[in-house]
Design a protein around this motif. Structure first.
Motif, PDB file in Angstrom:
ATOM      1  N   GLN A  56      41.365  23.442  40.600  1.00 53.72           N
ATOM      2  CA  GLN A  56      41.434  22.958  39.100  1.00 53.72           C
ATOM      3  C   GLN A  56      42.293  23.756  38.387  1.00 53.72           C
ATOM      4  O   GLN A  56      42.440  25.009  38.748  1.00 53.72           O
ATOM      5  CB  GLN A  56      40.132  23.191  38.574  1.00 53.72           C
ATOM      6  N   ARG A  57      42.852  23.267  37.342  1.00 52.44           N
ATOM      7  CA  ARG A  57      43.737  23.946  36.290  1.00 52.44           C
ATOM      8  C   ARG A  57      42.523  24.621  35.332  1.00 52.44           C
ATOM      9  O   ARG A  57      41.836  23.645  34.698  1.00 52.44           O
ATOM     10  CB  ARG A  57      44.784  23.229  35.612  1.00 52.44           C
ATOM     11  N   HIS A  79      43.161  35.896  36.297  1.00 53.66           N
ATOM     12  CA  HIS A  79      44.517  35.864  36.017  1.00 53.66           C
ATOM     13  C   HIS A  79      45.101  36.704  37.431  1.00 53.66           C
ATOM     14  O   HIS A  79      46.197  36.280  37.859  1.00 53.66           O
ATOM     15  CB  HIS A  79      45.130  36.601  34.741  1.00 53.66           C
ATOM     16  N   GLU A  82      44.937  34.983  42.950  1.00 53.98           N
ATOM     17  CA  GLU A  82      45.587  33.647  43.349  1.00 53.98           C
ATOM     18  C   GLU A  82      44.744  32.469  43.536  1.00 53.98           C
ATOM     19  O   GLU A  82      45.274  31.462  43.629  1.00 53.98           O
ATOM     20  CB  GLU A  82      46.492  34.135  44.490  1.00 53.98           C
ATOM     21  N   ARG A  83      43.447  32.890  43.881  1.00 58.31           N
ATOM     22  CA  ARG A  83      42.494  31.755  44.191  1.00 58.31           C
ATOM     23  C   ARG A  83      42.053  30.865  42.873  1.00 58.31           C
ATOM     24  O   ARG A  83      41.520  29.795  42.870  1.00 58.31           O
ATOM     25  CB  ARG A  83      41.137  32.224  44.505  1.00 58.31           C
ATOM     26  N   ASP A  85      43.734  29.063  39.162  1.00 60.23           N
ATOM     27  CA  ASP A  85      44.779  28.714  38.567  1.00 60.23           C
ATOM     28  C   ASP A  85      44.418  28.614  36.954  1.00 60.23           C
ATOM     29  O   ASP A  85      43.981  27.616  36.433  1.00 60.23           O
ATOM     30  CB  ASP A  85      45.084  27.296  38.885  1.00 60.23           C
ATOM     31  N   MET A  87      45.145  28.798  33.230  1.00 60.50           N
ATOM     32  CA  MET A  87      46.220  28.214  32.608  1.00 60.50           C
ATOM     33  C   MET A  87      46.212  28.555  30.948  1.00 60.50           C
ATOM     34  O   MET A  87      46.939  28.708  30.079  1.00 60.50           O
ATOM     35  CB  MET A  87      46.531  26.946  32.807  1.00 60.50           C
TER      36      MET A  87
END
Length: 417
Positions: A56-57, A79, A82-83, A85, A87
């Motif tokens: 998901q974003r 943030h 890396e798991r 995303d 935005m």
């Protein structure tokens, strides 16, 4: 009061991620000094590898209270992972970083620490707020803000508005739960009449609702939202309904500039009613909502308030000079609330008793001209009864029928024992 009860969970449901809705605290959690450890919804989400956000974003509605048990902000943590995303960030009243005073926000900017775009949600709802979510490009909106348990604290209506807007924009919604700092034992006080709906009360819930934000999200989705949102909740573990904030072991961050301590939250659902009067509610002091007063008030008010025999609280004759807000830089007289037994203390009943005695002992007492007291209490009833000379017990008794009806509906959405 009319509540529609659509069933326990509306379309999309409300799932306690990693825990059934009414499950006991997870036994695997590391204990605190009393054999338990309280873990917030975010801490449990992270421990689960952010499974609820996979693919998901993500955008997060949060403020300075969105921290881990180690006092790192959840935005900074996600943030850097890396798991996730991540935005966008969505800021409520007072802003994402909490720099704005009451009735203000931080506007649209890029967060210097992460570079993420920060969108302003304050006073936005419906289509305009849905447009913000659409413009951000997120698939899932996450909510993580510490509430204080009062209907007129605006973060729960930011939650409500964001859920409604996310439904319009076709987004998922995930609520990361946090404990109610003043316990979740009972709902107290008058229930809002929808004719008085504002941003300090959108729907008919009690003045002190006795729920967590995830429980409120389930209630909103099941009872009030015309278009329910696909909802998941990540439960707190290790918290019991009778626990005050100091039992959690979690760090306290002021949810707003005038909510400095859990002691403030304890009295707030009652003494915030003084915002609807010409008395200072203690803004501009080191004890907001615990200090109340105005020019011309003397020791008679504290004497009259103590004579009520309100459980768990005493009143000290007090004098103070607010540094901002009402009576800025001027010395006023009034009372300081001294809660000595929080187990029996009733903040709403106390607030009513203080209003009744202030009006009786100070000839200068007046309601704000805009009738803000009606928005705070949810109807004209408290104001008109006090003006008619009703004693505090009679005023409090007038809301018992509505409160009983709300408590019955509330019970269906509780997640903790």
């Amino acid at each position: 009061m009319s509540l529609s009860r659509r069933g326990l969970l509306a379309a999309g449901g409300a799932l306690a991620a990693g825990s059934a809705a009414g499950a006991a605290p997870a036994a695997a959690d590391a204990p605190d000094g009393r054999g338990r450890r309280v873990r917030t919804g975010f801490d449990r989400l992270a421990a689960d590898g952010y499974a609820a956000l996979a693919g998901q974003r993500v955008g997060v509605v949060t403020n300075p209270t969105g921290i881990t048990a180690e006092a790192r902000h959840v935005v900074d943590v996600m943030h850097a992972d890396e798991r996730v995303d991540l935005m966008a960030v969505f800021g409520p009243e007072h802003g994402f970083r909490g720099t704005a005073q009451a009735g203000g926000s931080e506007g649209r900017y890029d967060d210097p620490a992460t570079g993420l775009p920060v969108y302003d949600t304050y006073l936005k709802s419906g289509g305009p707020l849905a447009d913000v979510f659409t413009a951000s490009g997120v698939d899932t909106v996450v909510f993580d803000i510490q509430d204080v348990g009062a209907r007129f604290y605006t973060y729960i209506w930011t939650l409500y508005d964001c859920m409604a807007a996310a439904a319009l924009a076709g987004k998922r919604f995930v609520v990361l739960d946090r404990p109610n700092p003043v316990t979740g034992r009972a709902a107290l006080g008058p229930v809002l009449d929808r004719a008085f709906a504002t941003f300090v009360g959108r729907e008919p819930i009690a003045q002190a609702h006795g729920m967590t934000v995830a429980e409120l999200a389930r209630l909103f989705n099941g009872e009030f939202l015309e278009r329910p949102v696909p909802l998941e909740t990540v439960a707190v573990s290790g918290w019991r309904r009778r626990d005050f904030f100091d039992a959690t072991g979690l760090p306290w961050v002021p949810p707003s500039p005038n909510m400095p301590t859990p002691d403030t939250a304890l009295v707030y659902s009652g003494t915030c009613l003084f915002e609807g009067t010409n008395l200072s509610e203690g803004r501009g002091t080191t004890r907001p909502f615990e200090l109340l007063g105005a020019e011309g008030i003397d020791g008679r008010w504290a004497e009259a308030a103590n004579a009520l025999g309100l459980p768990g609280v005493r009143f000290r004759e007090a004098y103070f000079a607010p540094t901002f807000s009402k009576f800025q830089g001027r010395t006023v007289g009034g009372v300081q609330l001294m809660v000595h037994d929080r187990e029996v203390f009733d903040p709403v009943r106390t607030g009513i008793g203080l209003l009744v005695t202030a009006r009786r002992t100070w000839s200068g007492f007046a309601w704000r001209a805009d009738r803000w007291i009606d928005k705070l209490t949810g109807s004209t009833r408290v104001r008109t009864m006090i003006d008619a000379g009703a004693p505090a017990d009679e005023v409090a008794g007038a809301w018992e029928g509505d409160l009983a009806a709300f408590r019955a509906v509330r019970r269906e959405y509780l997640m903790y024992h």
